[in-house]
Design an enzyme around this catalytic site. Structure first.
Site, short mmCIF file in Angstrom:
data_model
loop_
_atom_site.label_atom_id
_atom_site.label_comp_id
_atom_site.label_asym_id
_atom_site.label_seq_id
_atom_site.Cartn_x
_atom_site.Cartn_y
_atom_site.Cartn_z
N THR A 1 23.48 29.65 -11.85
CA THR A 1 22.75 29.56 -12.81
C THR A 1 21.85 30.55 -12.67
O THR A 1 21.93 31.77 -13.26
CB THR A 1 21.91 27.96 -12.22
OG1 THR A 1 21.39 28.28 -10.55
CG2 THR A 1 22.32 26.91 -12.35
N LYS B 1 27.63 27.50 -5.45
CA LYS B 1 26.79 28.56 -6.57
C LYS B 1 25.28 27.89 -5.23
O LYS B 1 25.24 26.75 -4.79
CB LYS B 1 27.06 27.40 -7.55
CG LYS B 1 26.76 26.25 -7.70
CD LYS B 1 24.82 25.18 -7.95
CE LYS B 1 24.43 26.78 -8.76
NZ LYS B 1 22.85 26.42 -8.28
N THR C 1 24.41 21.31 0.77
CA THR C 1 23.91 22.46 -0.69
C THR C 1 23.80 22.14 -1.99
O THR C 1 24.45 20.72 -1.82
CB THR C 1 24.43 23.77 0.00
OG1 THR C 1 24.03 25.14 -0.55
CG2 THR C 1 25.86 23.64 -0.29
N ASN D 1 10.98 32.81 -10.66
CA ASN D 1 10.83 31.23 -10.80
C ASN D 1 9.49 31.86 -11.50
O ASN D 1 9.05 30.17 -11.37
CB ASN D 1 10.26 30.96 -8.82
CG ASN D 1 11.74 30.56 -8.13
OD1 ASN D 1 12.69 30.15 -8.88
ND2 ASN D 1 12.60 31.73 -7.22
N THR E 1 13.44 25.77 -12.63
CA THR E 1 14.07 24.43 -12.00
C THR E 1 14.54 23.36 -11.83
O THR E 1 13.42 22.70 -12.20
CB THR E 1 14.58 25.08 -10.10
OG1 THR E 1 12.90 24.82 -10.21
CG2 THR E 1 15.01 26.64 -9.92
#
Lengths: 404, 404
Positions: B151, B177, B188, B399, B404
């Site tokens: 991503t 990833k 994770t 961000n 996300t």
């Protein structure tokens, strides 16, 4: 009872202040404050719970156990923290200097420092200013003092209240500083409050503890608890009202309400002036099993870097809020029962996006400078409210350039 | 036993992969991966403990309880998290599509998603690719798959190991990833590992748990645990060595060592490619009373925004490290006994700056791209090691721009 905000800072009879430029770190501005409390005054204080508390915090705690203070000495630019025995010697030397210049005992002086951690406090430039500071003491120096204690703050935080008891006016004035390393724990960076009432130490300490909990102990900028946090409430005793002996008396409760109100304003001012902040956001959690659970969820949301960058972007990215709630360690959380609002806009229900939610509505809320993220856990009756700000590029820039 | 890193990704006999561009969020790149496991293969997995776990996580957990998987379907660009019942339906529809195209049961398909939270997963563009994916399956598609699951990652994370048991080579390949919302808790973001050994599910699960603890469960980028974390270990059974039935057998221990070694490399790769990161820093805490205490101190330092901005500035601002240690909630911490090093440079001792410390030495350590912050608490024997990165302006920018 009516608590009146005051547009101008109110001098407190029995409390005098003076400022000076000692050149500790900053040039061309004052960085040293001396506060004097009348001989019959009393003092309450709360301090940081960081294990690495700074030398002035350690010494102030020790002095408070031995005597009621007459003088507070505050410097900006150097925190005198992480400085070991030499730091304690430096703080004590400053107190001795005040005692000599003002004619009191060393234990009647409380030292406060804010600024860079880990550098030694230069005693001589401070000591050289002390006789002049004692000479210059005045009831009107609150605005100058509020500016002199600033570090990365962009503006002074100063506020006042007045209320009446049996027709007799009571005064309350306070100042605060703080812009980073802010998640106070029992206290905040530096806050100095004073009233002209007379009160026992016990009453004053109870009032202060009650006021600090919903104000300075309910804000977070970056989750980093400072080594130097301190909050002090002075009662000068200049007011003709009888001394407060009982924390449950009507006057003590009036003082409690006024001090809390003042602390809420100063705490909000700290968040509004947080390093790089562009938003001031209340995270309100309800429906928790107990207050600890409510606080944990509120702090997890309020300190999430991803939530905070979304606040900066004014992006109603509720997935990040939901993810923060989900990782807050709430045992057996039923996600079907969780609801999340942006102000009054319902965003999350039944484990996902609320049926009627429209992105434009969330965007309108987040475009504001101040708003609330409200989380209902649907488990119990406990609540918590934490004030926070966004995480901006400027926060990173300021803290990559400045040594706290 | 010699574990050999492999410069080129090793195909794993019994495991085939294919990639396709479904246009879920990204244009002009693959975003969909199908992995096939041989019929006699086994699978172990660990998932996020975020209470708001994503629909694919919920479904994969359920399918694993019912059958051993034959296919893994992974999409990037949409996390299918916070999507309620409709999200579960979408994930199930994707699994049904694979089952139809490949001729297996729906419960033999595990779904994985990564990307934006809170948007509905488009089933049709994914379903349209499934027959072609089944056609294209090949042992050589690891590099293409490692790119397709990215991503905000700037580079794929792919690594391989080989070791010998009784002269018979064993292969192990893995991809991962992850670039933000990273503080794995039991797993994770997305990690897929495969070996050609044969092993029971129990042995495989034990090996995976042992490998994940010091690798993916010991890294933090921003403290934000994802809703979609998953780590999967496949054993294809193509290797002629006898099946692993006992987690304490020499071959199982060899596999454990190789999987751990591989996971450490992939986890370090995730931190090195963290959003906006310019530094990769190990926080090593020793002398704690127990492991929980060591972890708490390590995470408090590793996640402190002020420590992380100092890392970004390459500023040996040890006062912030000391302040973070001090607020980590270690009961009755004797600060005189705490020592802090930057690599081998002793910075803090006896409650303050170490006597021989020179700022230039600290600056040299922090100028490196990789180094260690070492904290000795002087209380006991427990240790922890957490890998983290700095907090840069680019982290905020990425961000504030990316959902996300």
């Amino acid at each position: 009872m009516n608590i009146e905000p005051s547009d101008v800072p109110l001098p407190i009879p029995g409390v005098r202040l003076a400022t000076a430029a000692a050149g500790i770190r900053y040039r061309d501005r004052d960085d040293l404050v001396l506060m004097e409390l009348a001989g019959n005054g009393t003092c309450a204080a709360v301090f940081t719970r960081n294990a690495f508390s700074a030398a002035p915090v350690q010494l102030a705690r020790a002095h408070l156990r031995q005597a009621m203070p007459r003088y507070l000495l505050i410097n900006a630019g150097n925190a005198n923290a992480g400085t070991g025995r030499r730091g304690l010697d430096a703080a004590r030397a400053c107190c001795e200097g005040v005692a000599r210049a003002a004619g009191c005992e060393t234990v009647q002086v409380l030292p406060f420092s804010t600024g860079v951690i880990g550098e030694h406090l230069p005693v001589e430039p401070i000591a050289a200013q002390l006789p002049g500071l004692v000479e210059a003491l005045s009831g009107d120096a609150w605005p100058a003092a509020a500016r002199a204690i600033m570090t990365t703050d962009t503006r002074p935080k100063l506020a006042a209240r007045t209320f009446q008891v049996d027709g007799q006016p009571v005064r309350l004035t306070g100042m605060a500083k703080g812009a980073g390393m802010i998640r106070p724990d029992m206290a905040t960076l530096l806050v100095f409050l004073a009233t002209d009432l007379s009160a026992t130490h016990e009453v004053l300490q109870a009032v202060l503890a009650g006021a600090v909990a919903p104000s300075f102990n309910s804000i977070t900028v970056d989750g980093d608890t400072s080594t130097n946090d301190a909050c002090v409430l002075l009662a000068s005793g200049a007011n003709p009202l009888p001394p407060l002996m009982d924390p449950a008396s009507p006057t003590a409760l009036a003082l409690q309400a006024a001090v809390t109100d003042l602390c809420m304003e100063l705490a909000a001012g700290i968040v509004a002036d947080a390093e790089g902040a562009t938003k001031q956001v209340a995270v309100e959690v309800s429906g928790a099993l107990d207050e600890a659970e409510a606080c944990r969820v509120a702090y997890t949301v309020a300190e999430s870097p991803l939530v905070k960058t979304a606040l900066f972007a004014a992006d109603p990215n509720w997935g990040r809020i939901l993810a923060a709630v989900g990782r807050a360690g709430v045992r057996d959380l039923d996600i079907q029962g969780v609801r999340i609002w942006l102000d009054r806009v319902l965003v999350v229900a039944d484990g996902g996006r609320a049926p009627g939610y429209r992105e434009g509505d969330g965007r309108s809320v987040m475009a504001q400078r101040e708003f609330a993220i409200r989380v209902a856990l649907g488990r119990g009756e406990a609540e918590a409210r934490i004030l926070t700000c966004d995480l901006s590029c400027d926060y990173v820039r300021i803290n990559a350039e400045y040594r706290t």
